[in-house]
Design a protein around this motif. Structure first.
Motif, PDB file in Angstrom:
ATOM      1  N   ASN A  28       2.509   6.620  -3.063  1.00 24.74           N
ATOM      2  CA  ASN A  28       1.124   7.064  -2.915  1.00 24.74           C
ATOM      3  C   ASN A  28       0.536   7.448  -4.269  1.00 24.74           C
ATOM      4  O   ASN A  28       1.263   7.840  -5.187  1.00 24.74           O
ATOM      5  CB  ASN A  28       1.059   8.257  -1.962  1.00 24.74           C
ATOM      6  N   THR A  29      -0.779   7.367  -4.396  1.00 20.47           N
ATOM      7  CA  THR A  29      -1.413   7.703  -5.679  1.00 20.47           C
ATOM      8  C   THR A  29      -1.165   9.147  -6.080  1.00 20.47           C
ATOM      9  O   THR A  29      -1.189   9.476  -7.272  1.00 20.47           O
ATOM     10  CB  THR A  29      -2.928   7.449  -5.614  1.00 20.47           C
ATOM     11  N   PRO A  58      -5.148  12.095   2.126  1.00 21.73           N
ATOM     12  CA  PRO A  58      -4.728  10.688   2.056  1.00 21.73           C
ATOM     13  C   PRO A  58      -5.897   9.792   1.629  1.00 21.73           C
ATOM     14  O   PRO A  58      -7.038  10.015   2.027  1.00 21.73           O
ATOM     15  CB  PRO A  58      -4.293  10.370   3.489  1.00 21.73           C
ATOM     16  N   GLU A  59      -5.584   8.789   0.841  1.00 17.61           N
ATOM     17  CA  GLU A  59      -6.596   7.840   0.378  1.00 17.61           C
ATOM     18  C   GLU A  59      -6.417   6.474   1.016  1.00 17.61           C
ATOM     19  O   GLU A  59      -6.931   5.467   0.530  1.00 17.61           O
ATOM     20  CB  GLU A  59      -6.541   7.726  -1.149  1.00 17.61           C
ATOM     21  N   ARG A  60      -5.659   6.447   2.096  1.00  9.97           N
ATOM     22  CA  ARG A  60      -5.448   5.215   2.855  1.00  9.97           C
ATOM     23  C   ARG A  60      -5.240   5.592   4.305  1.00  9.97           C
ATOM     24  O   ARG A  60      -5.037   6.761   4.644  1.00  9.97           O
ATOM     25  CB  ARG A  60      -4.228   4.452   2.329  1.00  9.97           C
ATOM     26  N   GLU A  61      -5.301   4.588   5.176  1.00  6.51           N
ATOM     27  CA  GLU A  61      -5.036   4.837   6.591  1.00  6.51           C
ATOM     28  C   GLU A  61      -3.549   5.093   6.785  1.00  6.51           C
ATOM     29  O   GLU A  61      -2.709   4.304   6.322  1.00  6.51           O
ATOM     30  CB  GLU A  61      -5.477   3.640   7.436  1.00  6.51           C
ATOM     31  N   ARG A 111       2.625  -2.743  -1.343  1.00  2.00           N
ATOM     32  CA  ARG A 111       1.401  -1.945  -1.376  1.00  2.00           C
ATOM     33  C   ARG A 111       0.856  -1.743  -2.792  1.00  2.00           C
ATOM     34  O   ARG A 111      -0.187  -1.103  -2.955  1.00  2.00           O
ATOM     35  CB  ARG A 111       1.645  -0.571  -0.750  1.00  2.00           C
ATOM     36  N   GLN A 145      -3.000  -1.472  -3.781  1.00  4.41           N
ATOM     37  CA  GLN A 145      -3.861  -1.279  -2.621  1.00  4.41           C
ATOM     38  C   GLN A 145      -4.454   0.127  -2.653  1.00  4.41           C
ATOM     39  O   GLN A 145      -3.901   1.036  -3.275  1.00  4.41           O
ATOM     40  CB  GLN A 145      -3.073  -1.488  -1.323  1.00  4.41           C
ATOM     41  N   PRO A 146      -5.604   0.347  -1.987  1.00  7.97           N
ATOM     42  CA  PRO A 146      -6.226   1.676  -1.967  1.00  7.97           C
ATOM     43  C   PRO A 146      -5.246   2.746  -1.494  1.00  7.97           C
ATOM     44  O   PRO A 146      -4.554   2.578  -0.490  1.00  7.97           O
ATOM     45  CB  PRO A 146      -7.384   1.507  -0.976  1.00  7.97           C
ATOM     46  N   GLY A 147      -5.174   3.832  -2.251  1.00  5.00           N
ATOM     47  CA  GLY A 147      -4.300   4.935  -1.898  1.00  5.00           C
ATOM     48  C   GLY A 147      -2.866   4.786  -2.354  1.00  5.00           C
ATOM     49  O   GLY A 147      -2.068   5.708  -2.200  1.00  5.00           O
ATOM     50  N   SER A 148      -2.534   3.627  -2.917  1.00  2.00           N
ATOM     51  CA  SER A 148      -1.175   3.367  -3.386  1.00  2.00           C
ATOM     52  C   SER A 148      -1.165   3.122  -4.885  1.00  2.00           C
ATOM     53  O   SER A 148      -2.180   2.768  -5.483  1.00  2.00           O
ATOM     54  CB  SER A 148      -0.573   2.148  -2.660  1.00  2.00           C
TER      55      SER A 148
END
Length: 215
Positions: free
Chosen positions: A51-52, A12-15, A77, A80-83
């Motif tokens: 998600n990315t 995962p690249e996000r929380e 999202r 945003q990071p990871g998205s």
């Protein structure tokens, strides 16, 4: 019809949200499950959350196999990071994938007021249509949560198809499409067994869906 619902692939690249990690799988497992899905007689592939990994991992494997899928993106999202970013959504659409909405803020669509439906269904749709450059007429209920008010709101907005997370088969032309959501514990054999529930089990699952639709 067997609908498979994937989420994140790889690190995962996000929380992550609480308990969300149970729906993430590594790239090798994704490839294994994707190949098993090809053995099913009737299958649709879907991806939730935006998600990315939808673009970096899933898309190349889909294209390699000549497959298409529906990607349900959380509009709030974008970027945003990871998205996925808006350009990523456009890239998926241009590759022949269907873009659908997963709402604006990834909150339950049950018991929303009209302002909530406006944000989650109307505003999210507008954002995603601008990103995809295409009409958005498919939706996936966040957390699989829905009730008759949510379904009425979706029908009023003329969504063509709505996906849930009820673990059962669906008719190819059903408006409400149940899905088998993939968990990290699922294997190729699990996927091959989807749709093979006993008759009593199928009746129980159908009854649960009916209750959800009318509560």
């Amino acid at each position: 019809m067997i609908n498979l619902g994937f989420h994140g692939i790889g690190p995962p690249e996000r929380e992550l949200e609480p308990d969300e990690d149970q729906y993430w799988i590594d790239a090798a497992r994704f490839e294994e499950l994707l190949n098993a899905a090809l053995e099913l007689p009737e299958v649709r592939l879907t991806f939730d959350d935006g998600n990315t990994s939808d673009l970096s991992v899933a898309l190349p494997m889909l294209v390699e196999r000549g497959l298409t899928a529906s990607f349900f993106v959380i509009a709030g999202r974008l970027g945003q990071p990871g998205s996925l970013a808006a350009d990523d959504v456009r890239a998926l659409a241009e590759a022949g994938m269907t873009i659908g909405t997963h709402g604006m803020q990834h909150r339950s669509w049950r018991s929303l007021d009209e302002e909530g439906y406006r944000e989650e269904l109307d505003e999210a749709r507008e954002v995603l249509e601008a990103a995809a450059g295409a009409r958005i007429d498919e939706a996936a209920c966040p957390y699989g949560a829905y009730d008759r008010r949510a379904l009425r709101a979706l029908k009023r907005r003329e969504f063509r198809r709505v996906y849930t997370v009820d673990r059962r088969t669906a008719g190819p032309d059903d408006w409400l499409q149940a899905r088998y959501v993939i968990r990290h514990s699922d294997t190729a054999n699990t996927v091959r067994g989807f749709g093979g529930e006993s008759a009593p089990r199928k009746l129980t699952l159908a009854a649960k869906t009916t209750v959800k639709r009318w509560r």
